[in-house]
Structures are given as C-alpha cells and as structure tokens.
Write a protein that holds these residues in place. Sequence first.
Motif, PDB file in Angstrom:
ATOM      1  N   TYR A  43       0.801  -1.220   0.000  1.00 43.99           N
ATOM      2  CA  TYR A  43       0.000   0.000   0.000  1.00 43.99           C
ATOM      3  C   TYR A  43       0.838   1.276   0.000  1.00 43.99           C
ATOM      4  O   TYR A  43       0.285   2.368  -0.150  1.00 43.99           O
ATOM      5  N   MET A  44       2.146   1.195   0.147  1.00 41.71           N
ATOM      6  CA  MET A  44       2.996   2.379   0.043  1.00 41.71           C
ATOM      7  C   MET A  44       3.499   2.524  -1.390  1.00 41.71           C
ATOM      8  O   MET A  44       4.138   1.617  -1.920  1.00 41.71           O
ATOM      9  N   TYR A  45       3.218   3.670  -2.009  1.00 44.14           N
ATOM     10  CA  TYR A  45       3.688   3.896  -3.377  1.00 44.14           C
ATOM     11  C   TYR A  45       3.512   5.361  -3.737  1.00 44.14           C
ATOM     12  O   TYR A  45       2.868   6.135  -3.003  1.00 44.14           O
ATOM     13  N   ALA A  46       4.082   5.747  -4.869  1.00 48.76           N
ATOM     14  CA  ALA A  46       3.873   7.077  -5.439  1.00 48.76           C
ATOM     15  C   ALA A  46       3.413   6.908  -6.874  1.00 48.76           C
ATOM     16  O   ALA A  46       3.857   6.000  -7.577  1.00 48.76           O
ATOM     17  N   LYS A  47       2.519   7.792  -7.306  1.00 40.19           N
ATOM     18  CA  LYS A  47       1.968   7.710  -8.653  1.00 40.19           C
ATOM     19  C   LYS A  47       2.295   8.984  -9.417  1.00 40.19           C
ATOM     20  O   LYS A  47       2.038  10.102  -8.932  1.00 40.19           O
ATOM     21  N   VAL A  48       2.880   8.798 -10.597  1.00 36.68           N
ATOM     22  CA  VAL A  48       3.182   9.943 -11.456  1.00 36.68           C
ATOM     23  C   VAL A  48       1.884  10.448 -12.068  1.00 36.68           C
ATOM     24  O   VAL A  48       1.057   9.659 -12.549  1.00 36.68           O
ATOM     25  N   LYS A  49       1.703  11.751 -12.064  1.00 37.13           N
ATOM     26  CA  LYS A  49       0.419  12.330 -12.453  1.00 37.13           C
ATOM     27  C   LYS A  49       0.148  12.251 -13.950  1.00 37.13           C
ATOM     28  O   LYS A  49      -1.009  12.295 -14.367  1.00 37.13           O
ATOM     29  N   LYS A  50       1.183  12.163 -14.768  1.00 33.74           N
ATOM     30  CA  LYS A  50       0.943  12.086 -16.207  1.00 33.74           C
ATOM     31  C   LYS A  50       1.529  10.799 -16.767  1.00 33.74           C
ATOM     32  O   LYS A  50       2.415  10.177 -16.169  1.00 33.74           O
TER      33      LYS A  50
ATOM     34  N   GLN B 216      -0.151   6.259 -22.833  1.00 30.61           N
ATOM     35  CA  GLN B 216      -1.424   6.163 -22.096  1.00 30.61           C
ATOM     36  C   GLN B 216      -1.401   5.085 -21.014  1.00 30.61           C
ATOM     37  O   GLN B 216      -2.376   4.365 -20.816  1.00 30.61           O
ATOM     38  N   GLY B 217      -0.274   4.974 -20.312  1.00 33.36           N
ATOM     39  CA  GLY B 217      -0.161   4.009 -19.225  1.00 33.36           C
ATOM     40  C   GLY B 217      -0.103   4.684 -17.864  1.00 33.36           C
ATOM     41  O   GLY B 217      -0.344   5.888 -17.725  1.00 33.36           O
ATOM     42  N   VAL B 218       0.226   3.895 -16.853  1.00 31.52           N
ATOM     43  CA  VAL B 218       0.327   4.378 -15.473  1.00 31.52           C
ATOM     44  C   VAL B 218       1.741   4.096 -14.972  1.00 31.52           C
ATOM     45  O   VAL B 218       2.223   2.955 -15.038  1.00 31.52           O
ATOM     46  N   LEU B 219       2.408   5.133 -14.456  1.00 36.03           N
ATOM     47  CA  LEU B 219       3.772   5.023 -13.930  1.00 36.03           C
ATOM     48  C   LEU B 219       3.709   5.079 -12.410  1.00 36.03           C
ATOM     49  O   LEU B 219       3.261   6.076 -11.826  1.00 36.03           O
ATOM     50  N   ILE B 220       4.168   3.990 -11.761  1.00 39.41           N
ATOM     51  CA  ILE B 220       4.139   3.851 -10.300  1.00 39.41           C
ATOM     52  C   ILE B 220       5.563   3.735  -9.782  1.00 39.41           C
ATOM     53  O   ILE B 220       6.382   3.005 -10.345  1.00 39.41           O
ATOM     54  N   LEU B 221       5.849   4.439  -8.691  1.00 33.85           N
ATOM     55  CA  LEU B 221       7.138   4.332  -8.014  1.00 33.85           C
ATOM     56  C   LEU B 221       6.954   3.509  -6.744  1.00 33.85           C
ATOM     57  O   LEU B 221       6.054   3.783  -5.945  1.00 33.85           O
ATOM     58  N   GLY B 222       7.783   2.482  -6.562  1.00 29.41           N
ATOM     59  CA  GLY B 222       7.772   1.703  -5.328  1.00 29.41           C
ATOM     60  C   GLY B 222       6.999   0.404  -5.376  1.00 29.41           C
ATOM     61  O   GLY B 222       7.086  -0.385  -4.426  1.00 29.41           O
ATOM     62  N   GLN B 223       6.242   0.134  -6.453  1.00 24.19           N
ATOM     63  CA  GLN B 223       5.451  -1.093  -6.533  1.00 24.19           C
ATOM     64  C   GLN B 223       5.481  -1.657  -7.953  1.00 24.19           C
ATOM     65  O   GLN B 223       5.644  -0.908  -8.927  1.00 24.19           O
ATOM     66  N   GLU B 224       5.283  -2.976  -8.067  1.00 27.33           N
ATOM     67  CA  GLU B 224       5.153  -3.649  -9.355  1.00 27.33           C
ATOM     68  C   GLU B 224       3.676  -3.887  -9.621  1.00 27.33           C
ATOM     69  O   GLU B 224       2.954  -4.388  -8.758  1.00 27.33           O
ATOM     70  N   GLN B 225       3.213  -3.509 -10.807  1.00 24.43           N
ATOM     71  CA  GLN B 225       1.793  -3.592 -11.139  1.00 24.43           C
ATOM     72  C   GLN B 225       1.475  -4.947 -11.790  1.00 24.43           C
ATOM     73  O   GLN B 225       2.135  -5.350 -12.737  1.00 24.43           O
TER      74      GLN B 225
END
Length: 438
Positions: A244-251, A356-365
């Motif tokens: 549950y700890m992560y960061a999400k890039v806004k674009k 058009q994807g999602v970039l997450i820091l700290g987690q594997e999707q």
Amino acid sequence: MQHNTHGEMQTIKKAISWKLLILSYLFVEGSCQDFGGGQTQFICTSVPKDMDICTATLQNSMPGEDLKTTVMQLRETVLQQKETIMNQKETIRELTSKLTRCEGQSAPEPGPGGRRKETGIKNTMGDVSRGPSDTLAQLSQTLQSLKQRLENLEQFSRNNNSVQANSLKDLLQSKIDDLEKQVLSRVNSIEDGKPGLRNETEQRGRVESTLTSLHQRITDLEKGQKENRPLDKFQLTFPLRTNYMYAKVKKSLPEMYAFTVCMWLKSNASPGVGTPFSYAVPGQANELVLIEWGNNPMEILINDKVAKLPFIINDGKWHHICVTWTTRDGVWEAFQDGVMRGSGENLAPYHPIKPQGVLILGQEQDTLGGGFDATQAFVGDLANFHIWDRKLSIGEIYNLATCSSKAQIGNVFSWLESSIDIYGGASKWTFEACRQLN
C-alpha cells in the motif's frame, strides 16, 4: 501409478516362479563323486526320469551355459524390479507430502522475470505473513520510521525556530512512546503465552489505526518544509515492504522508440530491493519495469521481455543508476555510479514503449495502476528520477552521477514534487544528490 506397480509385481512373481522351477530340478549338490576339482560343483542339466542323477552328471561334463545365463538374467531382473518398486514408493511418499503442503498454502507461482502471477487474492495488510512475530517486526519498523521522521522534523524546527513544530513534535513523541509500550506488552504476552493473544486481531487493528493517524499528522507537519526547499530537492522513502505504500506519477508517458531512465537509490533490503518503478499500459502490466525480486539479480522488463542488469545496490549507500534502450535491435546499456556495468541487445526489438499508461514508483503492477504484491515492493529511498526519450551519452550519464556539470532534467518526466502523489505512508524528505557525494 497403481496400475504400473501391479504390472511390475506380476513380472516379479513370474521371475521368481521361473527361478524356483529351475533351481528345483537343475541345481544338484553332490551325492556324486568329486571329479578332480576337489570342491563340490553345481551342474545345471536336464535328467531323464528313469536315469540316475550321478550317471547323468558324468555324461554331461560341461554345465549348461545357456541355462546358467538365463538364471543370471532372471536374477538381475528381480533386482531391477525391486529397485524400481522402492523408487516408486519413495516418489509416492514425496508427492503425497508435496500435495499436503500445497493444500495448506496456495502461494502463486513466479512469472517471467521472477514476478508472481496474479491470483486475484491480495494481502490487504501488506505483509506476506501476519503471524504475531511478523506483525511485531512490522510495527517495530514502522515505529523506527516514525522516530526518524520526527528527528528530521526536530532538526527542521531548530533551523526555523518553529514553536508550532516543536509542540506537535512533543505530542507525537508521546504517542510513539505509548505505542512502544503496547508493542512491548505484546512481546511479553507472546513469550508468556498469556490469553491476551486471543484478541490479537482486535489489538492489531487498534495499533495500526493509531499508526495511520500518526502517519497523517506527521505528513501534515512535514508540509511546512515544502515552502523552504526547491521542488526538485526531495527524496521518497519507502520504509516497509507493503502493498500500500507507493507514489503515482500524475501524467503518462508518450510513445518512445528509445529512452534513458536514471535515478538515485539507497537500500539495504534483502532479499532483493524490490521494484523502484513500473509502467503498465492497457493489456500489458509489464510494459517497462525495473525490479530486483527475491534472490534474482536486478532486471529491466520491456513488454515482458527480460534483461538481467549487473547492479549491486543493497549496501545502504546512495547509488546512481541509469538504463538506456533503443527499439532498433533492442540494444540496452546499464550504468552504476557513472560507469557502464553491462550491455546487450535483442531486448524487445522494434517494440516502441506504448503511451497512455500508469507510472508507479515503489510497486510492481499486476493490473493497470494496481495489483500490488508486498513481496515485490521497493524498500529504501529514491530520488532524482528522470526519463528521456533518447539515449544519453556516456559523458552525460557520468556528469549526472558525479554532479560534474549542471544537472540535466528528463524531457519526458522530470523530478518535481508537483508531478507525483504519494500514498500509504510513503514520505518525502529534503534531498540534494551532490551534497551526498561530498
């Protein structure tokens, strides 16, 4: 398995019957005379019904070699079949044991690159195991993280002479002391085997609720630091291996036919530092991923294709790492602390990175923007994460790692606090890479 064993037993019975039949009338031991050898001999031969055995022996001075060979072959067959049955019994026992273990736990199998396949079942509490000892270990880590954050806030308040910050810090310190007493009480309950363990779920809920409240209040207090630092002088801290700890890039990212991704990392997590970042697009959760999972080396994944990277970073020190890639021939290069450590080709050749994807820091999707697995979470600090849509030169990467010139920023994504949102207790701290090198 039972059908094969039955057939083998029939073969063994036939072999034994032949052996007994042959031995019953072919092996004769001496009531006859000793013919010069000085020792008793066994003679294998057929004897007419009305003929004396000793006479028959004299008439056939050479033993029947063909019968002797047959007996030896049958004997060898019996031994082989016996060994086969023993091996199969051992196999049955082993399979039975494995089946029992599988029924007791249903952990998902590793997928490509050492990642676990999606099973649809996620651990909402974030830990792989939630037994009493595991829960206490996580609480201790959380408390240690909160203490560190308070120490940083104390330093900030001293530097800025903030009365409000000091007041809040004292209140939070008192809360943490209370939590430590609760943890100690739980340790004593476990060691003494007291009935208090029966209410562990309820007690765990209360403690974690308090921790969540503390995280929020510290985060509110930390917001006061933002006004006094540049937007790019910060680091993200992921203190625990959770989902549950992560960061999400806004674009999102644009379509790219080449890229360079660079960042500063610090971790001492073992085994594996986890997933510093992952980029998923519709229909492909592993469009672009950097991961070090379990005892596997760090890997870069592009469209689920894998290249192993020669990075060694889990020593608790800051390291600058970069990975470059071009779609033509899938050529890649890996740099650690400004030095090329490895290169290769044929990594997802002629496959552009999709937009058009999602970039997450700290987690594997495992799914677009979610499906996190605590065992693959990044544990440590991350800063100065930048992405370019071209291959940087060796000199440019060296300058980034050594702060030898004015730092370049990524033209696809640049490291700014306003560009990301953080979730689940991950925290931001003031960070300046060049100061770390001095």
